[in-house]
Design an enzyme around this catalytic site. Structure first.
Site, PDB file in Angstrom:
ATOM      1  NE  ARG A   1     107.846  75.581  40.212  1.00  0.00           N
ATOM      2  CZ  ARG A   1     108.818  75.926  39.019  1.00  0.00           C
ATOM      3  NH1 ARG A   1     108.559  76.931  39.034  1.00  0.00           N
ATOM      4  NH2 ARG A   1     109.809  74.671  39.264  1.00  0.00           N
ATOM      5  CG  ASP A   2     110.412  74.824  35.554  1.00  0.00           C
ATOM      6  OD1 ASP A   2     109.613  75.958  35.691  1.00  0.00           O
ATOM      7  OD2 ASP A   2     110.789  75.049  36.564  1.00  0.00           O
TER       8      ASP A   2
ATOM      9  CG  ASN B   1     110.798  72.142  33.170  1.00  0.00           C
ATOM     10  OD1 ASN B   1     109.921  72.810  32.884  1.00  0.00           O
ATOM     11  ND2 ASN B   1     112.239  72.329  34.339  1.00  0.00           N
TER      12      ASN B   1
ATOM     13  CG  HIS C   1     114.528  72.060  37.877  1.00  0.00           C
ATOM     14  ND1 HIS C   1     113.979  71.687  38.584  1.00  0.00           N
ATOM     15  CD2 HIS C   1     114.908  73.156  37.333  1.00  0.00           C
ATOM     16  CE1 HIS C   1     112.689  72.107  37.684  1.00  0.00           C
ATOM     17  NE2 HIS C   1     113.449  73.216  37.176  1.00  0.00           N
TER      18      HIS C   1
ATOM     19  CB  CYS D   1     112.098  81.050  34.714  1.00  0.00           C
ATOM     20  SG  CYS D   1     112.337  81.764  36.161  1.00  0.00           S
TER      21      CYS D   1
ATOM     22  CG  HIS E   1     114.274  74.264  32.377  1.00  0.00           C
ATOM     23  ND1 HIS E   1     113.178  74.904  32.008  1.00  0.00           N
ATOM     24  CD2 HIS E   1     114.610  74.868  33.933  1.00  0.00           C
ATOM     25  CE1 HIS E   1     112.782  75.207  33.379  1.00  0.00           C
ATOM     26  NE2 HIS E   1     113.301  75.011  33.940  1.00  0.00           N
TER      27      HIS E   1
HETATM   28  P1  HMG Z   1     107.779  91.669  46.105  1.00  0.00           P
HETATM   29  O1  HMG Z   1     107.166  92.505  45.771  1.00  0.00           O
HETATM   30  O2  HMG Z   1     109.678  91.925  46.845  1.00  0.00           O
HETATM   31  O3  HMG Z   1     107.561  91.964  48.040  1.00  0.00           O
HETATM   32  O4  HMG Z   1     107.643  90.922  45.556  1.00  0.00           O
HETATM   33  P2  HMG Z   1     107.041  92.771  48.756  1.00  0.00           P
HETATM   34  O5  HMG Z   1     107.327  92.066  49.732  1.00  0.00           O
HETATM   35  O6  HMG Z   1     107.689  94.024  48.963  1.00  0.00           O
HETATM   36  O7  HMG Z   1     104.811  92.336  48.379  1.00  0.00           O
HETATM   37  C1  HMG Z   1     105.045  93.265  47.612  1.00  0.00           C
HETATM   38  C2  HMG Z   1     103.266  92.656  47.216  1.00  0.00           C
HETATM   39  O8  HMG Z   1     103.790  91.716  47.255  1.00  0.00           O
HETATM   40  C3  HMG Z   1     102.354  92.812  48.261  1.00  0.00           C
HETATM   41  O9  HMG Z   1     101.028  93.157  47.756  1.00  0.00           O
HETATM   42  C4  HMG Z   1     102.380  91.311  48.986  1.00  0.00           C
HETATM   43  O10 HMG Z   1     101.220  90.882  49.811  1.00  0.00           O
HETATM   44  C5  HMG Z   1     102.832  90.579  48.109  1.00  0.00           C
HETATM   45  P3  HMG Z   1     100.326  93.924  48.196  1.00  0.00           P
HETATM   46  O11 HMG Z   1     100.737  94.820  49.041  1.00  0.00           O
HETATM   47  O12 HMG Z   1     101.050  95.054  47.203  1.00  0.00           O
HETATM   48  O13 HMG Z   1      99.085  94.050  47.133  1.00  0.00           O
HETATM   49  N1  HMG Z   1     103.560  89.412  48.422  1.00  0.00           N
HETATM   50  C6  HMG Z   1     102.616  88.160  48.059  1.00  0.00           C
HETATM   51  N2  HMG Z   1     101.294  87.704  47.804  1.00  0.00           N
HETATM   52  C7  HMG Z   1     100.709  86.442  47.797  1.00  0.00           C
HETATM   53  N3  HMG Z   1     102.003  85.781  47.748  1.00  0.00           N
HETATM   54  C8  HMG Z   1     103.406  85.988  48.716  1.00  0.00           C
HETATM   55  C9  HMG Z   1     103.513  87.242  48.334  1.00  0.00           C
HETATM   56  N4  HMG Z   1     105.102  87.769  48.484  1.00  0.00           N
HETATM   57  C10 HMG Z   1     104.653  88.669  48.808  1.00  0.00           C
HETATM   58  N5  HMG Z   1     104.238  84.962  49.035  1.00  0.00           N
HETATM   59  C11 HMG Z   1     108.065  88.190  45.198  1.00  0.00           C
HETATM   60  C12 HMG Z   1     108.845  89.787  46.481  1.00  0.00           C
HETATM   61  C13 HMG Z   1     109.276  86.514  46.284  1.00  0.00           C
HETATM   62  C14 HMG Z   1     107.495  87.988  46.539  1.00  0.00           C
HETATM   63  C15 HMG Z   1     107.971  88.472  44.147  1.00  0.00           C
HETATM   64  O14 HMG Z   1     109.546  88.285  43.945  1.00  0.00           O
HETATM   65  C16 HMG Z   1     107.393  86.756  43.459  1.00  0.00           C
HETATM   66  O15 HMG Z   1     106.684  86.629  44.286  1.00  0.00           O
HETATM   67  N6  HMG Z   1     108.483  86.207  42.577  1.00  0.00           N
HETATM   68  C17 HMG Z   1     108.433  84.818  42.979  1.00  0.00           C
HETATM   69  C18 HMG Z   1     109.027  84.871  41.281  1.00  0.00           C
HETATM   70  C19 HMG Z   1     108.891  83.550  40.480  1.00  0.00           C
HETATM   71  O16 HMG Z   1     107.800  82.405  41.203  1.00  0.00           O
HETATM   72  N7  HMG Z   1     109.332  82.977  39.864  1.00  0.00           N
HETATM   73  C20 HMG Z   1     109.696  81.618  38.942  1.00  0.00           C
HETATM   74  C21 HMG Z   1     109.755  80.582  40.091  1.00  0.00           C
HETATM   75  S1  HMG Z   1     111.252  80.245  40.135  1.00  0.00           S
HETATM   76  C22 HMG Z   1     111.515  79.612  38.943  1.00  0.00           C
HETATM   77  O17 HMG Z   1     111.010  78.773  38.354  1.00  0.00           O
HETATM   78  C23 HMG Z   1     113.314  78.279  38.594  1.00  0.00           C
HETATM   79  C24 HMG Z   1     112.669  77.294  39.210  1.00  0.00           C
HETATM   80  O18 HMG Z   1     111.778  76.496  38.332  1.00  0.00           O
HETATM   81  C25 HMG Z   1     114.334  76.277  39.160  1.00  0.00           C
HETATM   82  C26 HMG Z   1     115.635  76.557  37.647  1.00  0.00           C
HETATM   83  O19 HMG Z   1     114.621  76.361  36.561  1.00  0.00           O
HETATM   84  O20 HMG Z   1     116.224  76.774  38.013  1.00  0.00           O
HETATM   85  C27 HMG Z   1     112.423  76.232  40.558  1.00  0.00           C
HETATM   86 MG    MG Z   2     112.942  75.660  36.387  1.00  0.00          MG
END
Ligand code: HMG
Ligand code: MG
Length: 337
Positions: free
Chosen positions: A48-49, A282, A240, A273, A242
């Site tokens: 995933r990450d 990471n 966690h 990210c 990086h």
């Molecule tokens: P948004 O645009 O505000 O969502 O995104 P929305 O509710 O307004 O919906 C917009 C569209 O997205 C719609 O589709 C929804 O159906 C769809 P449309 O009508 O335009 O066709 N949608 C989805 N589709 C699939 N799965 C879903 C989903 N939700 C809405 N779950 C949202 C808000 C949270 C969805 C968006 O910002 C997002 O997906 N963000 C994810 C970002 C991400 O994955 N970042 C990386 C992970 S975090 C990380 O790496 C840090 C970590 O490792 C720890 C660290 O290192 O610190 C964990």
């Molecule tokens: Mg991370």
């Protein structure tokens, strides 16, 4: 001066050198200073990450094979994909195919990231048993990463938690930017402890503290951990890191000194990210496991299998591994040693 105190005073010239000569003082000091957990649960986040930031789409069968190889290494927890918006993270668009494709080994948890109810429902359709919700200690990062404020994210997570509980799905939590943010710079420890506590209070069985852009130093990690542990018991914390500045191992050991015994890592040091532009991979799982075994800390992970998984994914991505242990292993193999 009493007679006992007088005798002790006279003996000091002989007793103190004796203690030092037989290393009693240094052993006692070391024993107090470095109390590591005897066992660490490694949470593999590579699929995933590690892969979420790849610009070229990694074919689903490659992701599935990577997870299967990781399962064979003895890892008990593999964060396998993310049920996030494919518009935001195209690399995770095959989340359901990945979860359906893997060969599930008994005793291994295959978890996934979910940001909202839509993600949870999608994960439930393919039988995911554990999900992770992910918040941040930085307002700007929260907006850039999940398009809402910290408060709004906590409300969304409450909804995810409620449905998860009703369906016996375990929920892990993340707090990102625990020491630094790509947009806001330094983050105060109080901001981290507040979000970590909120995640715990709503029912996360564990909260992973993410140094998202790998800017943590020993001093800042210590300050952050001290503050968080005032509000959250150590048994419910994970770390966690990086590795942007090569400090991930040191920062992990610092967390272990505080008693943290759950460590996230990514095979081959993959990752970064997409909403944290400076973030590199990471901590490499191979390097973590190699170090832990060298400290006599048990992980249950077979290093050779892990290295093979790291070699496999890096070959598929057409690049060199970021794991020093993986690299050393490969050069030994190619030289026939
Ligand atoms: P948004 O645009 O505000 O969502 O995104 P929305 O509710 O307004 O919906 C917009 C569209 O997205 C719609 O589709 C929804 O159906 C769809 P449309 O009508 O335009 O066709 N949608 C989805 N589709 C699939 N799965 C879903 C989903 N939700 C809405 N779950 C949202 C808000 C949270 C969805 C968006 O910002 C997002 O997906 N963000 C994810 C970002 C991400 O994955 N970042 C990386 C992970 S975090 C990380 O790496 C840090 C970590 O490792 C720890 C660290 O290192 O610190 C964990
Ligand atoms: Mg991370």
């Amino acid at each position: 001066m009493t007679s006992l105190a007088r005798s002790c005073f006279k003996l000091r010239g002989r007793v103190i050198p004796y203690l030092f000569r037989h290393r009693l003082v240094s052993n006692i000091v070391r024993g107090y200073a470095t109390k590591y957990p005897s066992e660490v649960r490694v949470v593999e986040v590579g699929p995933r990450d590690g892969l979420q930031n790849e610009s070229q789409f990694v074919p689903t069968p490659v992701k599935v094979e990577l997870i299967n190889m990781l399962s064979r290494s003895g890892l008990r927890q593999i964060e396998s994909t993310a049920f996030v918006s494919p518009k935001w993270i195209p690399q995770m668009a095959d989340n359901q195919q990945v979860m359906r494709g893997i060969t599930k080994r008994p005793g291994v948890t295959y978890s996934a990231l979910v940001p909202n109810l839509k993600g949870l429902h999608s994960a439930m359709e393919v039988g995911v048993q554990e999900v992770a919700i992910f918040g941040a200690a930085s307002e700007t990062f929260s907006q850039k990463n999940i398009n809402c404020s910290i408060q709004e994210s906590l409300k969304r997570f409450e909804e995810v938690m409620k449905v998860s509980k009703e369906n016996n799905i375990k929920v892990r939590g993340y707090v990102s930017c625990v020491v630094g943010c790509p947009y806001e710079g330094d983050i105060t420890p109080g901001a981290v402890s507040e979000v970590a506590k909120a995640l715990c209070d709503m029912g996360c069985y564990e909260v992973s503290l993410g140094d998202t852009i790998g800017v943590g130093k020993r001093r800042t990690m210590v300050a952050m951990l001290e503050e968080v542990m005032r509000l959250v018991p150590v048994e419910r914390l994970a770390i966690h890191c990086h590795d942007t500045y090569g400090q991930a191992l040191v920062n992990t050991v610092t967390a272990m000194e505080f008693g943290i015994s759950v460590v996230d890592a990514s095979v081959g040091g993959l990752g970064g990210c997409p909403y944290a532009l400076n973030a590199t991979g990471n901590l490499a799982t191979e390097d973590l496991v190699f170090m832990l075994h060298g400290m006599d800390v048990n992980t249950g992970v077979d290093l050779n299998h892990l290295v093979d998984a790291g070699v496999y994914i890096n070959q598929c991505l057409g690049r060199k591994t970021k794991s020093r242990v993986g690299e050393a292993h490969m050069s030994r193999q190619s030289s026939g040693a």
